[in-house]
Each structure stands twice: as C-alpha cells, then as structure tokens.
Design an enzyme around this catalytic site. Sequence first.
Site, PDB file in Angstrom:
ATOM      1  N   SER A  11       0.812  -1.227   0.000  1.00 11.41           N
ATOM      2  CA  SER A  11       0.000   0.000   0.000  1.00 11.41           C
ATOM      3  C   SER A  11       0.839   1.268   0.000  1.00 11.41           C
ATOM      4  O   SER A  11       0.404   2.304   0.488  1.00 11.41           O
ATOM      5  CB  SER A  11      -0.928   0.007   1.226  1.00 11.41           C
ATOM      6  OG  SER A  11      -0.161   0.070   2.431  1.00 11.41           O
ATOM      7  N   ALA A  14       3.242   3.107  -5.038  1.00 15.97           N
ATOM      8  CA  ALA A  14       2.994   2.281  -6.224  1.00 15.97           C
ATOM      9  C   ALA A  14       1.626   1.614  -6.142  1.00 15.97           C
ATOM     10  O   ALA A  14       0.825   1.669  -7.089  1.00 15.97           O
ATOM     11  CB  ALA A  14       4.088   1.226  -6.376  1.00 15.97           C
ATOM     12  N   LYS A  33       0.442  -5.154   5.142  1.00 13.86           N
ATOM     13  CA  LYS A  33       0.837  -5.892   6.347  1.00 13.86           C
ATOM     14  C   LYS A  33       0.446  -5.213   7.644  1.00 13.86           C
ATOM     15  O   LYS A  33       0.183  -5.869   8.641  1.00 13.86           O
ATOM     16  CB  LYS A  33       2.361  -6.094   6.348  1.00 13.86           C
ATOM     17  CG  LYS A  33       2.835  -7.123   5.358  1.00 13.86           C
ATOM     18  CD  LYS A  33       4.184  -7.686   5.730  1.00 13.86           C
ATOM     19  CE  LYS A  33       5.292  -6.724   5.449  1.00 13.86           C
ATOM     20  NZ  LYS A  33       6.614  -7.357   5.609  1.00 13.86           N
ATOM     21  N   SER A  41       7.152   4.457   1.523  1.00 10.05           N
ATOM     22  CA  SER A  41       6.708   5.681   0.847  1.00 10.05           C
ATOM     23  C   SER A  41       6.365   6.772   1.855  1.00 10.05           C
ATOM     24  O   SER A  41       6.694   7.947   1.667  1.00 10.05           O
ATOM     25  CB  SER A  41       5.484   5.396  -0.041  1.00 10.05           C
ATOM     26  OG  SER A  41       5.808   4.557  -1.118  1.00 10.05           O
ATOM     27  N   GLN A  45      11.415  11.428   2.828  1.00  8.53           N
ATOM     28  CA  GLN A  45      11.485  12.811   3.290  1.00  8.53           C
ATOM     29  C   GLN A  45      11.710  13.795   2.143  1.00  8.53           C
ATOM     30  O   GLN A  45      10.996  14.769   1.993  1.00  8.53           O
ATOM     31  CB  GLN A  45      12.629  12.968   4.309  1.00  8.53           C
ATOM     32  CG  GLN A  45      12.386  12.248   5.618  1.00  8.53           C
ATOM     33  CD  GLN A  45      13.579  12.402   6.568  1.00  8.53           C
ATOM     34  OE1 GLN A  45      14.654  12.829   6.172  1.00  8.53           O
ATOM     35  NE2 GLN A  45      13.379  12.041   7.816  1.00  8.53           N
ATOM     36  N   GLY A  46      12.730  13.529   1.327  1.00 10.29           N
ATOM     37  CA  GLY A  46      13.230  14.526   0.390  1.00 10.29           C
ATOM     38  C   GLY A  46      12.220  15.058  -0.600  1.00 10.29           C
ATOM     39  O   GLY A  46      11.940  16.251  -0.642  1.00 10.29           O
ATOM     40  N   GLU A 114      19.278  17.798  -4.805  1.00  4.82           N
ATOM     41  CA  GLU A 114      19.883  16.720  -4.027  1.00  4.82           C
ATOM     42  C   GLU A 114      21.087  16.172  -4.765  1.00  4.82           C
ATOM     43  O   GLU A 114      21.327  16.523  -5.938  1.00  4.82           O
ATOM     44  CB  GLU A 114      18.853  15.607  -3.747  1.00  4.82           C
ATOM     45  CG  GLU A 114      17.722  16.089  -2.849  1.00  4.82           C
ATOM     46  CD  GLU A 114      16.685  15.011  -2.539  1.00  4.82           C
ATOM     47  OE1 GLU A 114      15.873  15.252  -1.637  1.00  4.82           O
ATOM     48  OE2 GLU A 114      16.688  13.963  -3.199  1.00  4.82           O
ATOM     49  N   HIS A 236      21.995   4.627   2.450  1.00  2.00           N
ATOM     50  CA  HIS A 236      21.862   6.069   2.597  1.00  2.00           C
ATOM     51  C   HIS A 236      23.001   6.553   3.489  1.00  2.00           C
ATOM     52  O   HIS A 236      23.262   5.968   4.538  1.00  2.00           O
ATOM     53  CB  HIS A 236      20.512   6.439   3.215  1.00  2.00           C
ATOM     54  CG  HIS A 236      20.159   7.872   3.006  1.00  2.00           C
ATOM     55  ND1 HIS A 236      20.802   8.891   3.665  1.00  2.00           N
ATOM     56  CD2 HIS A 236      19.252   8.471   2.191  1.00  2.00           C
ATOM     57  CE1 HIS A 236      20.309  10.053   3.271  1.00  2.00           C
ATOM     58  NE2 HIS A 236      19.364   9.828   2.375  1.00  2.00           N
ATOM     59  N   ARG A 282      24.931   9.066  -3.752  1.00  2.08           N
ATOM     60  CA  ARG A 282      24.891   8.421  -2.439  1.00  2.08           C
ATOM     61  C   ARG A 282      25.957   7.349  -2.254  1.00  2.08           C
ATOM     62  O   ARG A 282      26.501   7.194  -1.156  1.00  2.08           O
ATOM     63  CB  ARG A 282      23.502   7.805  -2.220  1.00  2.08           C
ATOM     64  CG  ARG A 282      22.433   8.851  -1.998  1.00  2.08           C
ATOM     65  CD  ARG A 282      21.059   8.238  -1.910  1.00  2.08           C
ATOM     66  NE  ARG A 282      20.064   9.278  -1.637  1.00  2.08           N
ATOM     67  CZ  ARG A 282      18.764   9.052  -1.570  1.00  2.08           C
ATOM     68  NH1 ARG A 282      18.289   7.844  -1.752  1.00  2.08           N
ATOM     69  NH2 ARG A 282      17.940  10.041  -1.308  1.00  2.08           N
ATOM     70  N   HIS A 343      19.215   1.367   2.630  1.00  2.89           N
ATOM     71  CA  HIS A 343      18.136   2.309   2.359  1.00  2.89           C
ATOM     72  C   HIS A 343      17.222   1.898   1.217  1.00  2.89           C
ATOM     73  O   HIS A 343      16.004   2.031   1.319  1.00  2.89           O
ATOM     74  CB  HIS A 343      18.759   3.674   2.050  1.00  2.89           C
ATOM     75  CG  HIS A 343      17.765   4.766   1.798  1.00  2.89           C
ATOM     76  ND1 HIS A 343      16.832   5.163   2.738  1.00  2.89           N
ATOM     77  CD2 HIS A 343      17.548   5.545   0.707  1.00  2.89           C
ATOM     78  CE1 HIS A 343      16.087   6.144   2.239  1.00  2.89           C
ATOM     79  NE2 HIS A 343      16.495   6.388   1.007  1.00  2.89           N
ATOM     80  N   ARG A 378      20.626   4.306  -7.532  1.00  3.50           N
ATOM     81  CA  ARG A 378      19.452   5.161  -7.746  1.00  3.50           C
ATOM     82  C   ARG A 378      19.785   6.623  -7.502  1.00  3.50           C
ATOM     83  O   ARG A 378      20.357   6.976  -6.470  1.00  3.50           O
ATOM     84  CB  ARG A 378      18.328   4.734  -6.793  1.00  3.50           C
ATOM     85  CG  ARG A 378      17.097   5.642  -6.851  1.00  3.50           C
ATOM     86  CD  ARG A 378      16.019   5.121  -5.933  1.00  3.50           C
ATOM     87  NE  ARG A 378      16.338   5.278  -4.531  1.00  3.50           N
ATOM     88  CZ  ARG A 378      15.985   6.320  -3.779  1.00  3.50           C
ATOM     89  NH1 ARG A 378      15.328   7.318  -4.321  1.00  3.50           N
ATOM     90  NH2 ARG A 378      16.286   6.362  -2.505  1.00  3.50           N
ATOM     91  N   LEU A 384       9.972   7.582  -5.982  1.00  2.00           N
ATOM     92  CA  LEU A 384       8.532   7.858  -5.946  1.00  2.00           C
ATOM     93  C   LEU A 384       8.007   8.165  -7.346  1.00  2.00           C
ATOM     94  O   LEU A 384       6.871   7.821  -7.689  1.00  2.00           O
ATOM     95  CB  LEU A 384       8.227   9.007  -4.991  1.00  2.00           C
ATOM     96  CG  LEU A 384       8.528   8.772  -3.505  1.00  2.00           C
ATOM     97  CD1 LEU A 384       8.136   9.994  -2.678  1.00  2.00           C
ATOM     98  CD2 LEU A 384       7.815   7.537  -2.979  1.00  2.00           C
TER      99      LEU A 384
END
Length: 526
Positions: A11, A14, A33, A41, A45-46, A114, A236, A282, A343, A378, A384
């Site tokens: 949930s 996606a 769950k 999700s 934060q960013g 970022e 991260h 990262r 992360h 990534r 997201l």
Amino acid sequence: MLNFDVLIIGSGLAGMTLALHLAEQRKVCVVTKRDLLEGSSTYAQGGIAAVLDTGDSAEAHIRDTLIAGAGLCDEEATRFIVEHSKAAIDWLIELGVPFTRDDSHQTGYHLTREGGHSHRRIIHAADATGAAVTSTLGQKLRAHPNITLLEEHIAVDLITARKLGLAGERCYGAYVLDKAGDKVLTVAARDTIIASGGAGKVYLYTTNPDTATGDGIAMGWRAGCRVGNMEFIQFHPTCLYHPHSKSFLISEAVRGEGGILKLPDGTRFMPEHDERAELAPRDVVARAIDFEMKKHGLDCVYLDISYKPASFVREHFPNIYAHCLELGIDITQQPIPVVPAAHYTCGGLVTDLAGRTDVAGLFAVGEAACTGLHGANRLASNSLLECMVVGRAAADVILTAPAIELPVIPDWDDSQVTDPDEEVVISHNWDELRRAMWDYVGIVRTTKRLKRALHRIELLKLEIDEYYSHFHVSNDLIELRNLVLTAELIVRSAMARHESRGLHYSRDYPDTLPRAEPTVLAPDAP
C-alpha cells in the site's frame, strides 16, 4: 474464497497509484501488512524528482540519472519515466497533495536540489513529502467504494498455474494471512500486482520500516520470475546515530541545502573523496563515510548545517529539527551524528515499462521491481516518480486486457502442520541473518566475505524451510522465509559481478569493466 478483478499486494505509492487508477472500472483489493500508511513511501522525506522548471530539461534529468546509475541504467526506461514526470506531479497536485509553495518561483512551488542532480528539480512537502503524498492518496483510497482494504494482512504466497497443476505460467491471486484472525484466506484475482517494497530489513541497520522484508521479490522468484541487479543495495549516507532513535533518516536535502560532513574534530572530509563533495551521489558519500569511520575508528561522523540561520533550518527541515531536538540535539546549534544504513533495493523482479513480469497476470511496481531506471545506483528522489509512472502504465495495460476465467482454487491446507513449539528459532535466525548480511555484504565487499555469507544463508534457509513445512504460518515466519531468500539472491548476484560499479564495491575486483551488463538470475525450471 474472496474474488476480485485486481489484487494489489502493498500500500505504498505504487500500490495506491494503481488502486486509484483502476478503481473506476475494476473491483480492487489492497493487502497491506500493517496500517495503510505504514511503509517506506510514507517515510520518504526529500521529495520527487521531476522536470518542472523551464530552465531544466528532460535531457538533463536523464543524463543525471544515467551518470548516477554508473552506466547500467536502461536508457529507454529512464527516458520513459522522466518524460512522464510532470504528468505524475500534476496528478498529485490535482488530488490535493500540499507541496511546499514558493510564489517567487515560476512553478509556484519550492524546488530543492539533491546529490547527483544538476538542477533544482525536487518538489517536496517540507521534509515529509512521503507522508503528505500517502496521507492524501490514502484518504481517497479509503473512501472509494470499489476498493477493499485488508489491513493487518500479509501475503503468504502467490497462487500460480504451476501450483494448481495447470499448463502455462500465470498468476491467479495469493494466499493471505489475516493476522488478527490467524487464518489464511484465498484471494483470487485476474491480475495481481506486487507493490510490497524493498528488503532493507535484511540488514542490521536500515532506514526502512519493519515492513521492508523483501516479500514481493521472494514470492515472485518462487512463482518463476527472474530478478535483476539485486547486488545493488543503496546505503543512505546519513541515518541518525542515536541509541534512542530507530532508523531515522536525515534527508539528502540537508546536504542539498548546504549541510557539511565533518569528523568529530570538525574537519571536512568529502572534498578529498570527490570533487562534488557533499553533493556526490549516495554511493560515493556512503563509501567515503565508511572509509573515514574505519580509518579513525569512529562510531559516526557529523552532518553540520548549524552555520545557516536558525529560521532557515527550522523552515526547511521542521520534522528533522523536532525529532533531533527531542533527543537533545539542536541542529541549529550543533552537528547531527550520522552513519550509513541500508536504504533502497535498486534491483528486484525484472519487468517491462508497464510492470509486467515473466508470469502472465503478475505485475511488479516500485521498489520490488527492476525496470532498469536505477542501474547500479538510484539517483535521489527518482523512486517515488517511478512508482507513479510505471503504476499508471500498468493500470492502462490491465484496463485494456481481455478478461480471463479463473480456475477452481483450493483453500489453504494446513491440516498437516501444528503450532510451533519454540519460536526462539525465528528470532535467533532473524538476528543471525541480518548480522551476517551487515558484516559480509555491506558497503565494501570481498569474495571471501560473500562466500561466508552464502554458507550461513544456506544453513539458515534449510532450518527455516523445515520450520515452515512443519508449523502454522505466522507474520514473523513469513517475513523470515522471504528475507533469507532475498538475502541469497543479493549474495548470488554480488558473487556474479566481477567488477566494482555503483553501489557494488569489491576489494577483489576494484576496477570497472568497460561494458556494463545487468545481473539477471532465473529460477530453476520446474
């Protein structure tokens, strides 16, 4: 037996995206769950990377993504997702997501920058973007008459043609444990979507919530799906280091807005590791911190943004400021103690750009999937975006596909098993697995460490499989079974890559090969 047009396992963004795009024309079941909003999700934060500014371009965003991905990104997937970024953000704005405004900017919204990005293109809701997005979409989801929500339910396994003794490779839903009722339900569906997130909990230290146990990746593998690039686990660089704070992320945006990484004596160290300093991708920053901690025997390093005006810090990072202050750390006056932590799972079930897996009727979207967007690392805030763009594409395919007849599906049979006699086996194996992965399959790897990890994983897997075959399933047992399989896939993928690239750094193979090739593992034929 519960019968739906579409079953969505997970949930996060996606799963929510799919549910809302499908529900006008299909009866949808969402299995989660825990609470609807308890997932990675929500904790993001960013923000979300998207081409919104006229000074920016899709080509620049694509180029930044390809560079961060260390040559391994699928360019077609990257272009598709980036070119649909504005439409995805427009959809969220239309639904009422309260992004941070900036009336002086041409878009009307504040865009931050970022690591790895050449432009300010991260749209955000202060420093709690994920929570703002999922709470807004969650209200729509709960109110929709065509969406059935099964909270506190966990998928046990997918129902496939192979398991039913039928010809072909097709998914027909899943067996799902009702945790409150302690009963396994049969949930049949013409289309099933794995949107269950990543596998951060396979490591001892992670920024992920407790739900990130690789369930979808493991279930998909058992159903016959290939996995790709599982060796690329993003650590991260900046997780808060404090004994009373569990897995609290210090957003990359803190570095984007000027945060400086320092040793305990105040020495800045990132310029010695990369010319981009704190704004390097990262993997570079995480390895630099790992190097400095090992070199100096440190428990942590420090991220300092206290030289900025206090009002600026409180305005841009209200949640980080408040959380740290509760722990006695005033980030307007002192630096933040940080360490790297697992992360993001860059690999996953191999899919096309509409989320289709190798098994008909089975889709994977979000962190559980591998579209090729993330490559070997990534780029910040692309995750997201991928959830929404591929989620929308998957919904379009499902809505235009012809209906199929569901076969007769037997109920879950637990007549041959008993209640567990010693649940200490689960807790012990859980702890041993996560420590082995942290020690041997972390930021820096060696062939010897990987072999040691695989040996321990194989022993644990035998124990867990025996336990699973003799006792009633429980949430902890299901998660542990999935974690140990996901750990094995990570280690086998890492052993297959004889180079260092992106997030996979091997002391035995420190060079990068001239040609970038994905790592794809396929399950044994039945």
